[in-house]
Every structure is written in structure tokens, then in C-alpha cells.
Design a protein around this motif. Structure first.
Motif, mmCIF file in Angstrom:
data_model
loop_
_atom_site.group_PDB
_atom_site.id
_atom_site.type_symbol
_atom_site.label_atom_id
_atom_site.label_comp_id
_atom_site.label_asym_id
_atom_site.label_seq_id
_atom_site.Cartn_x
_atom_site.Cartn_y
_atom_site.Cartn_z
ATOM 1 N N MET A 1 0.830 -1.174 0.000
ATOM 2 C CA MET A 1 0.000 0.000 0.000
ATOM 3 C C MET A 1 0.877 1.241 0.000
ATOM 4 S SD MET A 1 -2.590 1.362 2.890
ATOM 5 C CE MET A 1 -2.148 3.052 3.201
ATOM 6 N N LYS A 2 0.557 2.183 -0.840
ATOM 7 C CA LYS A 2 1.300 3.439 -0.923
ATOM 8 C C LYS A 2 0.726 4.428 0.088
ATOM 9 C CE LYS A 2 3.241 6.638 -4.235
ATOM 10 N NZ LYS A 2 4.596 6.443 -3.794
ATOM 11 N N ILE A 3 1.628 5.055 0.870
ATOM 12 C CA ILE A 3 1.189 6.046 1.845
ATOM 13 C C ILE A 3 1.568 7.443 1.354
ATOM 14 C CG2 ILE A 3 1.218 4.466 3.804
ATOM 15 C CD1 ILE A 3 3.919 5.639 4.621
ATOM 16 N N ALA A 4 0.781 8.421 1.771
ATOM 17 C CA ALA A 4 0.988 9.797 1.313
ATOM 18 C C ALA A 4 1.904 10.593 2.246
ATOM 19 C CB ALA A 4 -0.356 10.500 1.188
ATOM 20 N N THR A 5 2.188 10.070 3.422
ATOM 21 C CA THR A 5 3.030 10.751 4.401
ATOM 22 C C THR A 5 4.317 9.964 4.579
ATOM 23 O OG1 THR A 5 1.944 9.569 6.208
ATOM 24 C CG2 THR A 5 1.024 11.701 5.613
ATOM 25 N N ASP A 6 5.197 10.431 5.475
ATOM 26 C CA ASP A 6 6.467 9.716 5.658
ATOM 27 C C ASP A 6 6.315 8.464 6.511
ATOM 28 O OD1 ASP A 6 6.063 11.186 8.024
ATOM 29 O OD2 ASP A 6 8.207 11.295 8.419
ATOM 30 N N HIS A 7 5.192 8.346 7.230
ATOM 31 C CA HIS A 7 4.952 7.129 8.020
ATOM 32 C C HIS A 7 3.446 6.942 8.234
ATOM 33 C CE1 HIS A 7 4.702 10.121 11.276
ATOM 34 N NE2 HIS A 7 3.912 9.236 11.876
ATOM 35 N N ILE A 8 3.103 5.725 8.699
ATOM 36 C CA ILE A 8 1.727 5.402 9.077
ATOM 37 C C ILE A 8 1.809 4.480 10.280
ATOM 38 C CG2 ILE A 8 1.615 3.436 7.481
ATOM 39 C CD1 ILE A 8 -1.380 4.083 7.065
ATOM 40 N N LYS A 9 0.870 4.613 11.197
ATOM 41 C CA LYS A 9 0.876 3.755 12.381
ATOM 42 C C LYS A 9 0.383 2.364 12.007
ATOM 43 C CE LYS A 9 0.399 7.399 15.764
ATOM 44 N NZ LYS A 9 -0.425 7.954 16.846
ATOM 45 N N LEU A 10 0.914 1.377 12.719
ATOM 46 C CA LEU A 10 0.611 -0.024 12.419
ATOM 47 C C LEU A 10 -0.882 -0.311 12.418
ATOM 48 C CD1 LEU A 10 1.438 -2.939 11.899
ATOM 49 C CD2 LEU A 10 1.870 -3.187 14.353
ATOM 50 N N ASP A 11 -1.607 0.143 13.434
ATOM 51 C CA ASP A 11 -3.036 -0.166 13.486
ATOM 52 C C ASP A 11 -3.780 0.464 12.311
ATOM 53 O OD1 ASP A 11 -2.782 2.425 14.527
ATOM 54 O OD2 ASP A 11 -4.144 2.083 16.204
ATOM 55 N N SER A 12 -3.407 1.680 11.942
ATOM 56 C CA SER A 12 -4.040 2.347 10.797
ATOM 57 C C SER A 12 -3.715 1.632 9.490
ATOM 58 C CB SER A 12 -3.572 3.800 10.705
ATOM 59 O OG SER A 12 -3.967 4.510 11.855
ATOM 60 N N PHE A 13 -2.488 1.150 9.382
ATOM 61 C CA PHE A 13 -2.085 0.421 8.182
ATOM 62 C C PHE A 13 -2.896 -0.862 8.023
ATOM 63 C CE2 PHE A 13 0.602 -2.702 5.984
ATOM 64 C CZ PHE A 13 0.851 -2.025 4.793
ATOM 65 N N LYS B 1 -5.857 -1.486 9.041
ATOM 66 C CA LYS B 1 -7.207 -1.127 8.592
ATOM 67 C C LYS B 1 -7.195 -0.713 7.125
ATOM 68 C CE LYS B 1 -8.001 1.892 11.786
ATOM 69 N NZ LYS B 1 -8.651 2.950 12.577
ATOM 70 N N ALA B 2 -6.189 0.057 6.724
ATOM 71 C CA ALA B 2 -6.126 0.579 5.353
ATOM 72 C C ALA B 2 -5.996 -0.521 4.308
ATOM 73 C CB ALA B 2 -4.973 1.563 5.220
ATOM 74 N N VAL C 1 -7.789 -6.075 8.770
ATOM 75 C CA VAL C 1 -8.723 -6.139 9.893
ATOM 76 C C VAL C 1 -9.922 -5.262 9.555
ATOM 77 C CG1 VAL C 1 -6.950 -6.582 11.645
ATOM 78 C CG2 VAL C 1 -7.593 -4.226 11.120
ATOM 79 N N ALA C 2 -11.025 -5.492 10.246
ATOM 80 C CA ALA C 2 -12.249 -4.753 9.966
ATOM 81 C C ALA C 2 -12.369 -3.452 10.762
ATOM 82 C CB ALA C 2 -13.462 -5.636 10.253
ATOM 83 N N SER C 3 -11.645 -3.367 11.893
ATOM 84 C CA SER C 3 -11.793 -2.190 12.749
ATOM 85 C C SER C 3 -10.525 -1.943 13.554
ATOM 86 C CB SER C 3 -12.961 -2.399 13.715
ATOM 87 O OG SER C 3 -12.642 -3.430 14.633
ATOM 88 N N GLY C 4 -10.486 -0.770 14.164
ATOM 89 C CA GLY C 4 -9.368 -0.462 15.045
ATOM 90 C C GLY C 4 -9.327 -1.386 16.251
#
Length: 65
Positions: A1-13, A15-16, A20-23
Motif C-alpha cells: 500500500m502506498k502512503i501519502a506521508t512519511d509514516h503510518i501507524k501499524l493499526d491504521s495500516f 485497517k487501510a 482487519v475490519a476495525s481499530g
């Protein structure tokens, strides 16, 4: 998955990429030690992922781009 920022948090990733279906579900699978980041069990849901990191859940691998 391509992210638009320099990082993404694991739980958000998780979901993205629809791993997983939810946080809440992300929190559970991470706390249960089911998520690997670059081959190592990761228990911190706020772990910052950067391009090139590999996340594995239940045998399925996702790459941060």
C-alpha cells in the motif's frame, strides 16, 4: 500500500489494507502477537511504519510503499 506521508501507524495500516475490519480488531491481533513487522513480532499498535516495511498477519504479507 502506498502512503501519502512519511509514516503510518501499524493499526491504521492494518485497517487501510483491509487486514482487519476495525481499530478494535487491530488492537487485539497486535496485542495477541499475531502481527510481524519485518519478520519480528510487534506489540505496539502505534509503531510507525515507513516505506519498505513488511507487515505480516496470518501468513499474508503487506508492503508499505
Amino acid at each position: 500500500m502506498k502512503i501519502a506521508t512519511d509514516h503510518i501507524k501499524l493499526d491504521s495500516f492494518l485497517k487501510a489494507v483491509d487486514a482487519v475490519a476495525s481499530g478494535g480488531e487491530a488492537k487485539i491481533v497486535i496485542a495477541d502477537g499475531l502481527v510481524l513487522v519485518n519478520g519480528v513480532v510487534e506489540l505496539r499498535r502505534g509503531r510507525k511504519l515507513r516505506p519498505g516495511d513488511r507487515v505480516t498477519l496470518e501468513g499474508e504479507e503487506f508492503v508499505v510503499e
